[in-house]
Design a protein around this motif. Structure first.
Motif, PDB file in Angstrom:
ATOM      1  N   TRP A 130       0.826  -1.203   0.000  1.00  0.00           N
ATOM      2  CA  TRP A 130       0.000   0.000   0.000  1.00  0.00           C
ATOM      3  C   TRP A 130       0.863   1.256   0.000  1.00  0.00           C
ATOM      4  O   TRP A 130       1.953   1.269   0.577  1.00  0.00           O
ATOM      5  CB  TRP A 130      -0.915   0.012   1.235  1.00  0.00           C
ATOM      6  N   ASN A 131       0.357   2.307  -0.609  1.00  0.00           N
ATOM      7  CA  ASN A 131       1.073   3.585  -0.623  1.00  0.00           C
ATOM      8  C   ASN A 131       0.950   4.278   0.727  1.00  0.00           C
ATOM      9  O   ASN A 131      -0.108   4.237   1.363  1.00  0.00           O
ATOM     10  CB  ASN A 131       0.511   4.495  -1.718  1.00  0.00           C
ATOM     11  N   VAL A 133       1.825   3.635   3.609  1.00  0.00           N
ATOM     12  CA  VAL A 133       1.373   2.827   4.737  1.00  0.00           C
ATOM     13  C   VAL A 133       2.237   3.030   5.973  1.00  0.00           C
ATOM     14  O   VAL A 133       1.779   2.841   7.101  1.00  0.00           O
ATOM     15  CB  VAL A 133       1.338   1.334   4.332  1.00  0.00           C
ATOM     16  N   ASP A 142       8.504   3.011   2.368  1.00  0.00           N
ATOM     17  CA  ASP A 142       7.573   2.686   1.287  1.00  0.00           C
ATOM     18  C   ASP A 142       8.323   1.972   0.172  1.00  0.00           C
ATOM     19  O   ASP A 142       9.364   2.435  -0.294  1.00  0.00           O
ATOM     20  CB  ASP A 142       6.901   3.952   0.744  1.00  0.00           C
ATOM     21  N   ALA A 158      -3.817  -7.043   8.236  1.00  0.00           N
ATOM     22  CA  ALA A 158      -3.920  -5.823   7.442  1.00  0.00           C
ATOM     23  C   ALA A 158      -5.152  -5.007   7.830  1.00  0.00           C
ATOM     24  O   ALA A 158      -5.135  -3.772   7.795  1.00  0.00           O
ATOM     25  CB  ALA A 158      -3.971  -6.169   5.950  1.00  0.00           C
ATOM     26  N   VAL A 163      -6.892  -1.558   5.862  1.00  0.00           N
ATOM     27  CA  VAL A 163      -6.632  -1.924   4.468  1.00  0.00           C
ATOM     28  C   VAL A 163      -6.852  -3.423   4.310  1.00  0.00           C
ATOM     29  O   VAL A 163      -7.016  -4.154   5.289  1.00  0.00           O
ATOM     30  CB  VAL A 163      -5.191  -1.548   4.044  1.00  0.00           C
ATOM     31  N   ASP A 169      -1.008 -11.077  -2.008  1.00  0.00           N
ATOM     32  CA  ASP A 169      -0.519 -10.884  -0.643  1.00  0.00           C
ATOM     33  C   ASP A 169      -1.372 -11.650   0.359  1.00  0.00           C
ATOM     34  O   ASP A 169      -0.868 -12.104   1.393  1.00  0.00           O
ATOM     35  CB  ASP A 169      -0.499  -9.395  -0.307  1.00  0.00           C
TER      36      ASP A 169
END
Length: 207
Positions: A130-131, A133, A142, A158, A163, A169
């Motif tokens: 995820w961006n 995160v 990141d 998660a 998220v 994943d």
């Protein structure tokens, strides 16, 4: 440098020496062990220690201070690409990852294996998908498998960050949590692997 509370060893402590030195000296009870590290363990600690860019000349000084006469050997193994000369923190992080995490892990695993303990070694190289995160304080993580990046996969957690895992994943998390869970429940092995997702049998480490 980045861990001011260490070392917590000494005559009056529970540990009389650094754990790795105790492993290498055979001062431990051989037992089944699951041990490993992440591909970019050092990134977090290096960026905490060096708040701003580390130019190439400071990289040379840092290696000399840390490794003395071996600095040239280290530099040849971790050279600075021309596009990194203005900030070498990634190169320093690679050194920290290997010197403080990856190499000691395999050294300890080798000794335990030689003394007859089944050892299951992993290296986790998956960056969180995820961006942003890691948040603004750890944005440098990141796209990297930083320290503790494996934990959402181990605990399939998660959702705790609001998220959801992408499908690939989610399968990885199922495999990782199954291996770890089985090792905890049996106390001896992470096998057999979870069925139906193509996960391999996890063989014990042999030095």
């Amino acid at each position: 440098m980045a861990l001011p509370y260490t070392p917590a060893v000494g005559p009056a402590q529970a540990l009389t020496d650094q754990p790795l030195q105790m492993f290498l000296a055979g001062k431990f009870r051989p037992m089944p062990t699951l041990i490993g590290s992440n591909g970019a363990e050092g990134a977090m600690f290096v960026h905490i220690a060096f708040k701003s860019a580390v130019p190439a000349w400071e990289y040379d000084v840092t290696l000399a201070a840390l490794f003395h006469l071996d600095a040239f050997k280290v530099h040849s193994r971790y050279p600075v690409p021309s596009n990194s000369s203005s900030d070498t923190r990634d190169e320093i992080a690679a050194i920290v990852t290997d010197a403080l995490f990856k190499c000691p892990t395999y050294q300890a695993a080798a000794v335990m294996s030689q003394l007859g303990a089944p050892v299951f070694v992993y290296q986790f190289d998956r960056a969180l998908p995820w961006n942003n995160v890691w948040g603004p304080l750890f944005s440098f993580c990141d796209g990297k498998p930083c320290h503790a990046a494996e934990l959402p996969y181990v605990f399939h957690s998660a959702f705790a960050a609001g998220v959801a895992f992408p499908s690939a994943d989610a399968l990885l998390s199922e495999a990782v949590s199954s291996y770890w869970g089985r090792f905890v429940s049996t106390g001896t092995t992470p096998n057999p692997p979870p069925a139906g997702i193509g996960a391999p049998v996890w063989s014990p480490y042999v030095s």
